[in-house]
Scaffold this motif. Structure first.
Motif, PDB file in Angstrom:
ATOM      1  N   GLY A  53       0.790  -1.225   0.000  1.00 18.39           N
ATOM      2  CA  GLY A  53       0.000   0.000   0.000  1.00 18.39           C
ATOM      3  C   GLY A  53       0.814   1.261   0.000  1.00 18.39           C
ATOM      4  O   GLY A  53       0.288   2.355   0.229  1.00 18.39           O
ATOM      5  N   ARG A  56       0.311   3.393  -5.059  1.00 18.58           N
ATOM      6  CA  ARG A  56      -0.998   3.052  -5.616  1.00 18.58           C
ATOM      7  C   ARG A  56      -0.820   2.559  -7.050  1.00 18.58           C
ATOM      8  O   ARG A  56      -0.187   3.240  -7.869  1.00 18.58           O
ATOM      9  CB  ARG A  56      -1.918   4.267  -5.594  1.00 18.58           C
ATOM     10  CG  ARG A  56      -3.359   3.951  -6.035  1.00 18.58           C
ATOM     11  CD  ARG A  56      -4.250   5.175  -5.925  1.00 18.58           C
ATOM     12  NE  ARG A  56      -4.365   5.632  -4.547  1.00 18.58           N
ATOM     13  CZ  ARG A  56      -5.114   6.654  -4.172  1.00 18.58           C
ATOM     14  NH1 ARG A  56      -5.808   7.339  -5.073  1.00 18.58           N
ATOM     15  NH2 ARG A  56      -5.150   7.019  -2.902  1.00 18.58           N
ATOM     16  N   GLU A  61      -5.569  -4.835  -8.837  1.00 19.96           N
ATOM     17  CA  GLU A  61      -5.842  -4.795  -7.405  1.00 19.96           C
ATOM     18  C   GLU A  61      -5.136  -5.939  -6.702  1.00 19.96           C
ATOM     19  O   GLU A  61      -4.679  -6.897  -7.339  1.00 19.96           O
ATOM     20  CB  GLU A  61      -7.347  -4.859  -7.128  1.00 19.96           C
ATOM     21  CG  GLU A  61      -8.017  -6.140  -7.591  1.00 19.96           C
ATOM     22  CD  GLU A  61      -9.496  -6.157  -7.248  1.00 19.96           C
ATOM     23  OE1 GLU A  61     -10.034  -5.095  -6.863  1.00 19.96           O
ATOM     24  OE2 GLU A  61     -10.106  -7.230  -7.349  1.00 19.96           O
ATOM     25  N   THR A  63      -5.110  -8.319  -2.831  1.00 18.91           N
ATOM     26  CA  THR A  63      -5.684  -8.694  -1.547  1.00 18.91           C
ATOM     27  C   THR A  63      -4.572  -9.264  -0.685  1.00 18.91           C
ATOM     28  O   THR A  63      -3.814 -10.134  -1.129  1.00 18.91           O
ATOM     29  CB  THR A  63      -6.798  -9.742  -1.728  1.00 18.91           C
ATOM     30  OG1 THR A  63      -7.835  -9.185  -2.530  1.00 18.91           O
ATOM     31  CG2 THR A  63      -7.376 -10.155  -0.385  1.00 18.91           C
ATOM     32  N   THR A  68      -8.795  -6.551   0.770  1.00 18.65           N
ATOM     33  CA  THR A  68      -8.485  -5.863  -0.480  1.00 18.65           C
ATOM     34  C   THR A  68      -7.898  -4.492  -0.163  1.00 18.65           C
ATOM     35  O   THR A  68      -8.472  -3.723   0.625  1.00 18.65           O
ATOM     36  CB  THR A  68      -9.750  -5.694  -1.342  1.00 18.65           C
ATOM     37  OG1 THR A  68     -10.269  -6.992  -1.649  1.00 18.65           O
ATOM     38  CG2 THR A  68      -9.418  -4.977  -2.651  1.00 18.65           C
ATOM     39  N   ARG A  70      -7.123  -0.810  -0.285  1.00 14.96           N
ATOM     40  CA  ARG A  70      -7.739   0.426  -0.762  1.00 14.96           C
ATOM     41  C   ARG A  70      -7.234   1.570   0.100  1.00 14.96           C
ATOM     42  O   ARG A  70      -6.805   1.353   1.228  1.00 14.96           O
ATOM     43  CB  ARG A  70      -9.271   0.353  -0.648  1.00 14.96           C
ATOM     44  CG  ARG A  70      -9.931  -0.705  -1.513  1.00 14.96           C
ATOM     45  CD  ARG A  70     -11.459  -0.556  -1.458  1.00 14.96           C
ATOM     46  NE  ARG A  70     -12.124  -1.574  -2.259  1.00 14.96           N
ATOM     47  CZ  ARG A  70     -12.543  -2.736  -1.774  1.00 14.96           C
ATOM     48  NH1 ARG A  70     -12.367  -3.014  -0.490  1.00 14.96           N
ATOM     49  NH2 ARG A  70     -13.137  -3.618  -2.554  1.00 14.96           N
ATOM     50  N   PRO A  71      -7.303   2.801  -0.401  1.00 13.48           N
ATOM     51  CA  PRO A  71      -6.910   3.938   0.436  1.00 13.48           C
ATOM     52  C   PRO A  71      -7.723   3.967   1.727  1.00 13.48           C
ATOM     53  O   PRO A  71      -8.939   3.773   1.720  1.00 13.48           O
ATOM     54  CB  PRO A  71      -7.235   5.153  -0.450  1.00 13.48           C
ATOM     55  CG  PRO A  71      -7.161   4.621  -1.851  1.00 13.48           C
ATOM     56  CD  PRO A  71      -7.658   3.211  -1.783  1.00 13.48           C
ATOM     57  N   VAL A  73      -7.507   1.791   4.187  1.00 13.73           N
ATOM     58  CA  VAL A  73      -7.588   0.478   4.828  1.00 13.73           C
ATOM     59  C   VAL A  73      -6.278   0.220   5.571  1.00 13.73           C
ATOM     60  O   VAL A  73      -5.212   0.121   4.964  1.00 13.73           O
ATOM     61  CB  VAL A  73      -7.833  -0.639   3.782  1.00 13.73           C
ATOM     62  CG1 VAL A  73      -7.753  -2.016   4.442  1.00 13.73           C
ATOM     63  CG2 VAL A  73      -9.184  -0.449   3.117  1.00 13.73           C
TER      64      VAL A  73
END
Length: 303
Positions: A53, A56, A61, A63, A68, A70-71, A73
């Motif tokens: 992370g 980006r 994508e 996991t 998963t 994401r911004p 998380v």
């Protein structure tokens, strides 16, 4: 069906017109030691930074441990340890103080977390030394110690052998193997050191110019890495004749070097010496060699 520890789907990272990582898909099972093998600049670090992370992706994508990315998380990172590129530390603080700060940031209050990881990484002689005065190898150990403080389920290491001497490399290898075998930790490690990958990983992915071009079980790596017996003699003509009579196929090279690639010669070099001594032309140099990473890439990557 077991949820993968890492499941990346068509990850791509572009900077302008340059694709640093290009449509990369990767699945790593829980408890696996997966090695991402590539030359410098192949896209290993960018791939790892996307999986953490830190960067980006342009598309695709990933996991991690069922979450998963994401911004915003953040919950998954309490279960992940990582070391990426040059390990960061507060240079004016000691090794123990750096680890104590890292422990507090992770919500670890007990002193034993710091003591345990100092002992495990063999940092006890340097515990009171300022981090800014550490050698590159010991700075790497400190970075690994911070990655292991919270006993993660997933460990992601980018070139963990960087700066370590051979004894240190062996220690880190044994530590990673112990974490995987005895504690079920999943490990993703990037490297450009072919021999270390062969000793450590359960599965290998070869990355070239941002693309994952080949995957295979680590115990099949030997099938892709060619080995040969290289020997030097003073009477090359007599040596080649003796080797041909013994059923070998000597490869001609420049100078006084003879190369044998058949498995019998590579597996039993002492038998080759016996043949040459009996023929009156003993070798004055004999060594079993194997492909380096660049040679492997030329064979595997290029059709």
């Amino acid at each position: 069906m077991t949820t993968p520890a890492i499941d990346a789907r068509r990850l791509t990272k572009r900077y302008g017109d340059i694709a640093v990582v290009d449509d990369l898909s990767l699945e790593i099972a829980p408890g696996e030691i997966y090695a991402l093998l590539g030359l410098n600049g192949a896209g290993k670090t960018t791939t790892i930074r996307m999986l953490l992370g830190m960067v980006r992706p342009t598309s695709g994508e990933a996991t991690v441990l069922g979450t998963t990315l994401r911004p915003g998380v953040h919950t998954v990172w309490s279960r992940v340890g990582y070391l990426v590129e040059t390990p960061a530390a507060y240079p004016e603080l000691t090794v123990a103080e750096n680890l104590a700060v890292a422990a507090r940031l992770r919500g670890l209050r007990a002193r034993r977390h710091v003591d345990d990881v100092i002992d495990r990484l063999r940092l006890t002689p340097y515990a009171r030394q300022r981090a800014g005065t550490l050698s590159l190898g010991n700075a790497q150990r400190l970075g690994l110690a911070k990655a292991l403080l919270h006993k993660p389920e997933l460990l992601i290491l980018d070139e963990p052998a960087n700066g370590l001497d051979p004894a240190g490399v062996a220690e880190i290898r044994d530590l990673v193997l112990e974490l995987s075998r005895e504690h079920g930790v999943t490990v993703l490690v990037s490297s450009h050191i072919l021999t270390e990958v062969a000793r450590l990983a359960t599965r290998v992915g070869i990355i070239d110019r941002g693309r994952l071009v080949r995957e295979f079980a680590a115990d099949h790596l030997a099938q892709h890495v060619q080995r040969r017996l290289s020997l030097s003699v003073r009477d090359r003509e007599s040596a080649e004749k003796a080797l041909l009579t013994a059923g070998h196929q000597p490869v001609r090279t420049e100078g006084d070097v003879i190369v044998l690639t058949d498995s019998r010669a590579v597996g039993e070099p002492e038998a080759v010496v016996t043949v040459l001594v009996a023929a009156g032309c003993p070798p004055y140099r004999l060594v079993v060699e194997q492909d380096d990473l660049e040679t492997l890439f030329l064979r595997v990557v290029q059709p």
